[in-house]
Design a protein around this motif. Structure first.
Motif, short mmCIF file in Angstrom:
data_model
loop_
_atom_site.label_atom_id
_atom_site.label_comp_id
_atom_site.label_asym_id
_atom_site.label_seq_id
_atom_site.Cartn_x
_atom_site.Cartn_y
_atom_site.Cartn_z
N MET A 1 0.83 -1.20 0.00
CA MET A 1 0.00 0.00 0.00
C MET A 1 0.87 1.25 0.00
SD MET A 1 -3.12 -0.12 2.68
CE MET A 1 -3.21 -1.83 3.13
N LYS A 2 0.38 2.30 -0.63
CA LYS A 2 1.11 3.57 -0.58
C LYS A 2 0.37 4.50 0.39
CE LYS A 2 3.61 6.57 -3.64
NZ LYS A 2 3.92 6.85 -5.02
N VAL A 3 1.10 4.92 1.42
CA VAL A 3 0.45 5.66 2.50
C VAL A 3 1.06 7.05 2.64
CG1 VAL A 3 -0.20 5.58 4.94
CG2 VAL A 3 0.16 3.43 3.70
N LEU A 4 0.18 8.06 2.68
CA LEU A 4 0.62 9.42 2.98
C LEU A 4 0.56 9.60 4.49
CD1 LEU A 4 1.30 12.36 2.14
CD2 LEU A 4 -1.16 12.80 2.08
N VAL A 5 1.72 9.92 5.08
CA VAL A 5 1.79 10.10 6.53
C VAL A 5 1.97 11.59 6.81
CG1 VAL A 5 2.92 9.42 8.67
CG2 VAL A 5 2.78 7.79 6.78
N VAL A 6 0.87 12.24 7.13
CA VAL A 6 0.92 13.68 7.39
C VAL A 6 1.38 13.88 8.84
CG1 VAL A 6 -0.41 15.82 7.38
CG2 VAL A 6 -0.98 13.99 5.77
N GLY A 7 2.49 14.58 9.01
CA GLY A 7 3.06 14.70 10.35
C GLY A 7 3.98 13.53 10.67
N GLY A 8 4.57 12.95 9.64
CA GLY A 8 5.38 11.74 9.83
C GLY A 8 6.80 11.99 10.32
N ALA A 9 7.13 13.27 10.63
CA ALA A 9 8.45 13.55 11.20
C ALA A 9 8.35 13.83 12.69
CB ALA A 9 9.09 14.74 10.48
N GLY A 10 7.15 13.72 13.24
CA GLY A 10 6.95 13.99 14.67
C GLY A 10 7.15 12.74 15.51
N TYR A 11 6.87 12.87 16.78
CA TYR A 11 7.16 11.80 17.75
C TYR A 11 6.42 10.49 17.40
CZ TYR A 11 6.83 9.43 22.33
OH TYR A 11 6.84 8.52 23.35
#
Ligand code: UFG
Length: 326
Positions: A1-11
């Motif tokens: 699956m291709k997933v967009l992780v919004v906020g993926g640089a946070g904790y």
């Protein structure tokens, strides 16, 4: 699956992005690095630096990639701050999420995993808290999460969106190279560790007169890796066409004093502590029932021991005294 992780640089987002990669998914991280860290980006993922408020950049990202799902971690998280700046919280945590959801529909991306919060419950009338408990937030932060949960029901019933609203209790702990670094830091475990390391002031206990055995607040600390596991399972659930709203907690409560004692034990150093007044808006006890997540997602938190949680946070902070900065 291709997933967009919004906020993926946070904790939490960075640990979840890593777990997605490890599970074999393609990951695109979208983050403005306002509170996240470039060093926390998951290896092998694509990074788009962008603000969730920037609808054009988001749209471009949806046009370039064909996503199967979106995970949203880009919320503002400070309950106290939300009391002073409600408009900021409703814009960031509600308005921009609506933009994101509408873009998802436009680009036929029908699977969404949302970071909700125990803050939707407010002051619970029974412990442990299950999902049938009344939702009555005591601050704009909790309200913003609840509003999105309500919106999701309509996106689900009227537009066919599959979603998971995951109500986190107190996210804590670290992996070997991904840990908690908020600026300013407001959370109990990192603040206690900072005070032991002499990197912050003495730890102030916010209230010792609560109706709990030792007079301090009790919280349910859930390891960030267990949260990440739940996201992978939730993704599978939404992908099978189902939606779910559930708690994620470890089911055991620990008092502020117990956490402080554990930091002292794990570090082998005394914790400099002062006792202060209550912090406005803190409920005495928040402990989750996670039966629904266990039953519906097949999720089992594996790191429920306070020692293991604190130990992992201690290890990360001692090996990264400056956080992600070199
Ligand atoms: N605390 C202190 N001194 C401090 C910091 C915290 O005594 O310097 C106490 C708080 O009063 C509270 C407990 O430690 O009783 C935990 O406080 P945190 O600030 O670490 O976390 P919260 O329980 O306030 O909130 C966290 C998340 C929220 C989420 C909530 C869900 O920050 O986003 O857990 O349970 F909604």
């Amino acid at each position: 699956m291709k997933v967009l992780v919004v906020g993926g640089a946070g904790y939490i987002g960075s640990v979840a992005a890593r777990a997605l990669r490890d599970a074999g998914h393609d990951v695109v991280v979208y983050d403005n690095l306002s509170t996240g860290h470039e060093e926390a980006l998951s290896r092998g993922s694509v990074f788009v630096r962008g603000d969730i408020a920037d609808a054009q950049r988001l749209e471009e990202t949806f046009r370039v990639h064909q996503f199967d799902a979106v995970m949203h971690f880009a919320g503002l998280i400070q309950a106290g701050e939300s009391m002073r700046l409600p408009g900021l919280y409703f814009a960031n945590n509600v308005v921009y999420v609506i933009t994101l959801l509408n873009l998802m529909l436009k680009h036929s991306v029908m699977n969404f995993v949302f970071s909700s919060s125990a803050a939707v419950y407010g002051n619970p009338d029974r412990i442990p808290i299950d999902e049938s408990a009344p939702t009555c937030p005591t601050n704009p932060y909790g309200e913003s999460k609840l509003i999105v949960e309500r919106l999701l029901k309509w996106y689900g019933s009227q537009c066919g969106l599959n979603y998971a609203s995951l109500r986190y209790f107190n996210a804590a702990g670290a992996t070997d190279d991904l840990g908690e670094e908020h600026n300013p830091e407001t959370h109990l475990i990192p603040l206690t560790i900072n005070s032991v390391l002499g990197m912050g002031p003495d730890l102030t206990i916010y209230g010792t007169d609560y109706p709990t055995p030792d007079g301090t607040c009790i919280r349910d600390y859930i390891h960030v890796l267990d949260l990440a596991d739940a996201h992978i399972l939730a993704l599978e659930k939404v992908f099978s066409g189902e939606s779910i709203t559930c708690n994620l907690g470890n089911g055991t409560g620990f008092s502020v004093k117990e956490v402080i004692d554990m930091v002292g034990r794990v570090s082998g150093k005394p914790v400099p502590v002062v006792e202060g007044p209550r912090r406005h808006g803190d409920p005495a006890v928040l402990v989750a029932s996670s039966d629904k997540a266990k039953e519906v997602l097949g999720w089992r938190p594996k790191r429920t021991d306070l020692e293991e949680i604190v130990e992992s946070a201690w290890r990360w902070k001692s090996s990264h005294p400056n956080g992600f900065r070199k």
